[in-house]
Design a protein around this motif. Structure first.
Motif, mmCIF file in Angstrom:
data_model
loop_
_atom_site.group_PDB
_atom_site.id
_atom_site.type_symbol
_atom_site.label_atom_id
_atom_site.label_comp_id
_atom_site.label_asym_id
_atom_site.label_seq_id
_atom_site.Cartn_x
_atom_site.Cartn_y
_atom_site.Cartn_z
ATOM 1 N N HIS A 40 10.458 2.918 -20.002
ATOM 2 C CA HIS A 40 10.241 1.839 -19.034
ATOM 3 C C HIS A 40 11.502 1.485 -18.251
ATOM 4 C CE1 HIS A 40 8.400 -1.842 -17.284
ATOM 5 N NE2 HIS A 40 7.256 -1.226 -17.577
ATOM 6 N N GLN A 41 12.361 2.440 -18.029
ATOM 7 C CA GLN A 41 13.501 2.177 -17.162
ATOM 8 C C GLN A 41 13.087 2.345 -15.703
ATOM 9 O OE1 GLN A 41 16.631 5.186 -16.776
ATOM 10 N NE2 GLN A 41 15.413 6.560 -18.072
ATOM 11 N N GLU A 42 13.871 1.770 -14.792
ATOM 12 C CA GLU A 42 13.577 1.912 -13.374
ATOM 13 C C GLU A 42 14.017 3.312 -12.940
ATOM 14 O OE1 GLU A 42 14.464 -0.282 -9.093
ATOM 15 O OE2 GLU A 42 15.059 -1.233 -10.973
ATOM 16 N N MET A 43 13.061 4.185 -12.763
ATOM 17 C CA MET A 43 13.360 5.602 -12.627
ATOM 18 C C MET A 43 13.945 5.987 -11.272
ATOM 19 S SD MET A 43 10.222 7.302 -14.773
ATOM 20 C CE MET A 43 10.907 8.936 -14.562
ATOM 21 N N THR A 44 13.803 5.127 -10.274
ATOM 22 C CA THR A 44 14.397 5.439 -8.973
ATOM 23 C C THR A 44 15.917 5.347 -9.012
ATOM 24 O OG1 THR A 44 14.094 3.123 -8.315
ATOM 25 C CG2 THR A 44 12.386 4.692 -7.658
ATOM 26 N N LYS A 45 16.465 4.787 -10.088
ATOM 27 C CA LYS A 45 17.914 4.623 -10.186
ATOM 28 C C LYS A 45 18.592 5.737 -10.974
ATOM 29 C CE LYS A 45 17.968 -0.403 -9.620
ATOM 30 N NZ LYS A 45 18.391 -1.709 -10.179
ATOM 31 N N VAL A 46 17.825 6.745 -11.394
ATOM 32 C CA VAL A 46 18.416 7.849 -12.150
ATOM 33 C C VAL A 46 18.246 9.154 -11.376
ATOM 34 C CG1 VAL A 46 17.952 6.685 -14.337
ATOM 35 C CG2 VAL A 46 16.287 8.310 -13.452
ATOM 36 N N ALA A 47 19.004 10.159 -11.761
ATOM 37 C CA ALA A 47 18.994 11.446 -11.073
ATOM 38 C C ALA A 47 17.671 12.177 -11.303
ATOM 39 C CB ALA A 47 20.150 12.312 -11.566
ATOM 40 N N ASP A 65 10.209 8.367 -2.385
ATOM 41 C CA ASP A 65 9.716 9.713 -2.084
ATOM 42 C C ASP A 65 10.260 10.748 -3.061
ATOM 43 O OD1 ASP A 65 8.279 8.705 0.007
ATOM 44 O OD2 ASP A 65 9.757 9.239 1.544
ATOM 45 N N LYS A 66 11.492 10.571 -3.518
ATOM 46 C CA LYS A 66 12.090 11.534 -4.442
ATOM 47 C C LYS A 66 11.356 11.538 -5.781
ATOM 48 C CE LYS A 66 15.305 12.505 -1.451
ATOM 49 N NZ LYS A 66 15.294 13.786 -0.723
ATOM 50 N N LEU A 67 11.111 10.336 -6.328
ATOM 51 C CA LEU A 67 10.404 10.244 -7.606
ATOM 52 C C LEU A 67 8.974 10.745 -7.464
ATOM 53 C CD1 LEU A 67 10.171 9.379 -10.551
ATOM 54 C CD2 LEU A 67 9.720 7.041 -9.767
ATOM 55 N N PHE A 68 8.328 10.397 -6.358
ATOM 56 C CA PHE A 68 6.962 10.866 -6.109
ATOM 57 C C PHE A 68 6.914 12.394 -6.089
ATOM 58 C CE2 PHE A 68 3.582 12.038 -3.062
ATOM 59 C CZ PHE A 68 2.487 11.497 -3.724
ATOM 60 N N GLU A 120 0.838 -1.193 0.000
ATOM 61 C CA GLU A 120 0.000 0.000 0.000
ATOM 62 C C GLU A 120 0.877 1.248 0.000
ATOM 63 O OE1 GLU A 120 -2.818 -0.487 3.153
ATOM 64 O OE2 GLU A 120 -3.972 -1.950 2.023
ATOM 65 N N HIS A 121 0.798 2.092 1.042
ATOM 66 C CA HIS A 121 1.550 3.340 1.032
ATOM 67 C C HIS A 121 2.913 3.205 1.701
ATOM 68 C CE1 HIS A 121 -2.124 5.070 -0.377
ATOM 69 N NE2 HIS A 121 -2.766 4.729 0.716
ATOM 70 N N LYS A 122 3.312 1.971 2.074
ATOM 71 C CA LYS A 122 4.571 1.775 2.793
ATOM 72 C C LYS A 122 5.522 0.930 1.964
ATOM 73 C CE LYS A 122 2.247 -0.130 6.056
ATOM 74 N NZ LYS A 122 1.865 -0.857 7.300
ATOM 75 N N GLN A 123 6.802 1.185 2.171
ATOM 76 C CA GLN A 123 7.833 0.377 1.540
ATOM 77 C C GLN A 123 8.935 0.160 2.564
ATOM 78 O OE1 GLN A 123 10.590 1.932 -1.615
ATOM 79 N NE2 GLN A 123 9.545 0.424 -2.888
ATOM 80 N N GLY A 124 9.363 -1.073 2.762
ATOM 81 C CA GLY A 124 10.372 -1.356 3.764
ATOM 82 C C GLY A 124 11.300 -2.456 3.338
ATOM 83 N N THR A 125 12.503 -2.454 3.916
ATOM 84 C CA THR A 125 13.497 -3.496 3.669
ATOM 85 C C THR A 125 13.494 -4.458 4.849
ATOM 86 O OG1 THR A 125 14.853 -1.935 2.419
ATOM 87 C CG2 THR A 125 15.925 -3.946 3.197
ATOM 88 N N TYR A 126 13.392 -5.763 4.568
ATOM 89 C CA TYR A 126 13.253 -6.760 5.620
ATOM 90 C C TYR A 126 14.236 -7.908 5.407
ATOM 91 C CZ TYR A 126 8.833 -4.342 6.345
ATOM 92 O OH TYR A 126 7.886 -3.382 6.572
ATOM 93 N N LYS A 145 -1.051 11.470 -2.331
ATOM 94 C CA LYS A 145 -0.845 10.074 -1.959
ATOM 95 C C LYS A 145 -0.707 9.203 -3.193
ATOM 96 C CE LYS A 145 -3.765 10.452 2.204
ATOM 97 N NZ LYS A 145 -4.993 9.937 2.862
ATOM 98 N N LYS A 146 -0.026 8.066 -3.019
ATOM 99 C CA LYS A 146 -0.010 7.040 -4.053
ATOM 100 C C LYS A 146 -1.289 6.229 -3.908
ATOM 101 C CE LYS A 146 4.959 6.512 -3.198
ATOM 102 N NZ LYS A 146 4.981 6.981 -1.800
ATOM 103 N N LEU A 147 -2.008 6.039 -5.006
ATOM 104 C CA LEU A 147 -3.274 5.302 -4.944
ATOM 105 C C LEU A 147 -3.028 3.831 -5.260
ATOM 106 C CD1 LEU A 147 -6.342 5.370 -4.586
ATOM 107 C CD2 LEU A 147 -6.546 5.738 -7.047
ATOM 108 N N PHE A 148 -3.342 2.962 -4.288
ATOM 109 C CA PHE A 148 -3.146 1.527 -4.455
ATOM 110 C C PHE A 148 -4.461 0.776 -4.661
ATOM 111 C CE2 PHE A 148 0.868 2.650 -2.567
ATOM 112 C CZ PHE A 148 1.771 1.739 -3.096
ATOM 113 N N GLY A 149 -5.547 1.250 -4.063
ATOM 114 C CA GLY A 149 -6.794 0.507 -4.135
ATOM 115 C C GLY A 149 -8.003 1.415 -4.103
ATOM 116 N N LEU A 150 -9.183 0.803 -4.221
ATOM 117 C CA LEU A 150 -10.445 1.524 -4.279
ATOM 118 C C LEU A 150 -11.333 1.117 -3.107
ATOM 119 C CD1 LEU A 150 -11.202 1.155 -8.090
ATOM 120 C CD2 LEU A 150 -10.671 3.294 -6.901
#
Length: 452
Positions: free
Chosen positions: A335-342, A377-380, A31-37, A266-271
């Motif tokens: 379609h590149q992974e945009m979080t990996k670019v400036a 958060d940067k891309l958003f 949903e609105h969270k992202q974490g490393t586990y 917000k990022k929209l994940f569901g309805l």
């Protein structure tokens, strides 16, 4: 039925502790969270995954749906390994314990604590990106202003017409009239003031219990004719231009769906419950018009997230989808992974795609779906500064990975549809499955939604 919550599980590393515990480090988007586990897994599954060499210079996404193999009498799952040039599926045998762990992640039951290594890496990335972001601020601001002016340009004809109509209405109201008891309609009947319902959009009043339209207040039909004759020719042309013929209007389907305005914060994940939405990624393609035709024949609509390079090759497909009432969004240029670019490159990528799509649709494009669902958060923030609203998903049939339409349809039957935003792709099997998908969803009495 199970509700799908987790969107993506990306594998970062595999390892073994000094105590002999086998682990995998993952990034989980929920949903609105992202974490490393860091998650402990059984040795059997660990060795099976390791044998696939999933991290051999590539990005590895773990399938959220392990399956049962009745011939080998065991569970198996898969990892999608992606590079800049290819995408392949790696299959491995897994234990029932692993199956239950994946099911818990899929339902949003995430591990209680994130690994410190992922947190430190995130901090390092943020520090590294800070300098590049500050250099990009001017470009972000400049392009944002350019996009804003472009949207104003797109809306100018409509705004001019509204201003002219307002001017005409004020001129009409300013003309003196003669009446003793009230307003005279065309038949000469007197109506008391404040009687009837006002239709403000057309500048007329409609009498309660009657279908008679009462014109703006003139003493007689003759006076009305004289006023009409006195209107400037340019004003008459503008008023006539505002009443376009039906043949000039888009071939909109009968609206058995609603338009949902995405919250830009917000990022929209569901309805909400009772709603469902179909979204199509990675087009336009040779299947776009066929998908649109199937949707319109069912009197529903969907949201299409187009890639800029594909739109450049298939401009007619973009125009067709827009004309038929589909919602159009930005899925990056390449379609590149945009979080990996400036940030500066992110800005250019989004702006270039928006410019092309708006030139084809003559409609403001404000939806953005990040490739691979990879967004931080940067891309958003960069997308928001370009008036882009981030649209995600919470239902993933992995249609691109299925070899038969029946496999895609089976996913829809096996999961709760209400509240779902489905991510689909412009693929042959998806096209073949789509009529049955629509029939199934409509049988659930759900309200279809598109986004803006």
């Amino acid at each position: 039925m199970e509700a799908y919550s987790t969107q993506v599980v990306e594998l970062l590393s595999l390892g073994k502790t000094s105590e002999g515990i086998h682990q995998m480090k993952v990034v989980v988007t929920h949903e609105h969270k992202q974490g490393t586990y860091v998650i402990a897994i059984d040795e059997f599954t660990f060795l099976e995954i390791e044998a696939c060499r999933p991290l051999n210079g590539a990005r590895a996404r773990i399938s959220l749906y392990p399956k049962w193999d009745p011939y080998r009498n065991t569970y198996y799952s898969s990892i999608i390994r992606t590079t800049d040039f290819s995408r392949e599926t790696l299959y491995f045998v897994c234990s029932e314990e692993y199956l239950n762990q994946i099911k818990q992640m899929r339902q949003g039951q995430l591990p209680s604590a994130a690994g410190n290594g992922g947190q430190q890496e995130q901090e390092r990335r943020e520090i590294t990106a800070a300098g590049a972001e500050s250099e990009a601020q001017l470009e972000v601001s400049t392009l944002s202003r350019a996009n804003f002016l472009k949207r104003i340009y797109i809306r100018v004809p409509r705004m001019v017409n509204l201003v002219l109509i307002g001017f005409i209405f004020l001129v009409i109201l300013s003309i003196p009239y003669h009446s003793k008891a009230g307003l005279m309609d065309l038949g000469g009947r007197t109506n008391a003031a404040n009687t009837g319902n006002t239709n403000e959009a057309n500048g007329t009043a409609v009498m309660e219990g009657s279908n008679t339209a009462v014109l703006p207040a003139f003493a007689s039909v003759k006076e009305l004719d004289q006023h009409e004759a006195a209107l400037p020719a340019a004003v008459k042309e503008a008023e006539a231009g505002n009443r376009t013929d039906d043949k000039d209007q888009p071939d909109q389907p009968q609206k058995n769906y609603e338009v949902i305005d995405v919250d830009p914060e917000k990022k929209l994940f569901g309805l909400p419950k009772g709603y469902v939405a179909l979204t199509f990624d990675d087009g336009p393609s040779r299947y776009t018009e066929k998908i649109v035709d199937i949707l319109t024949s069912s009197k529903v609509a969907a949201t299409f997230l187009f890639i800029g390079e594909n739109a450049k090759r298939n401009p007619d497909a973009v125009r067709y989808a827009s004309k038929q009432g589909m919602s159009i969004g930005n899925h990056s240029w390449d379609h590149q992974e945009m979080t990996k670019v400036a940030p500066a490159e992110q800005v250019q990528n989004l702006s270039k795609t928006v410019s092309l799509l708006e030139s084809l649709t003559h409609t403001a494009v404000t939806l953005f779906r990040p490739p691979y669902g990879a967004v931080d958060d940067k891309l958003f923030e960069v997308a928001g500064k370009q008036h882009m609203k981030t649209l995600m998903w919470n239902r993933d049939p992995e249609d691109w990975n299925h070899k038969k339409p029946e496999d895609i349809l089976r996913y829809f039957h096996g999961i709760e549809a209400s509240g779902g935003i489905y991510v689909l792709h412009e693929d042959k099997n998806t096209v073949e499955a789509l009529p049955d998908i629509l029939k199934y969803l409509k049988g659930k009495s759900l309200t279809f939604a598109i986004f803006k």
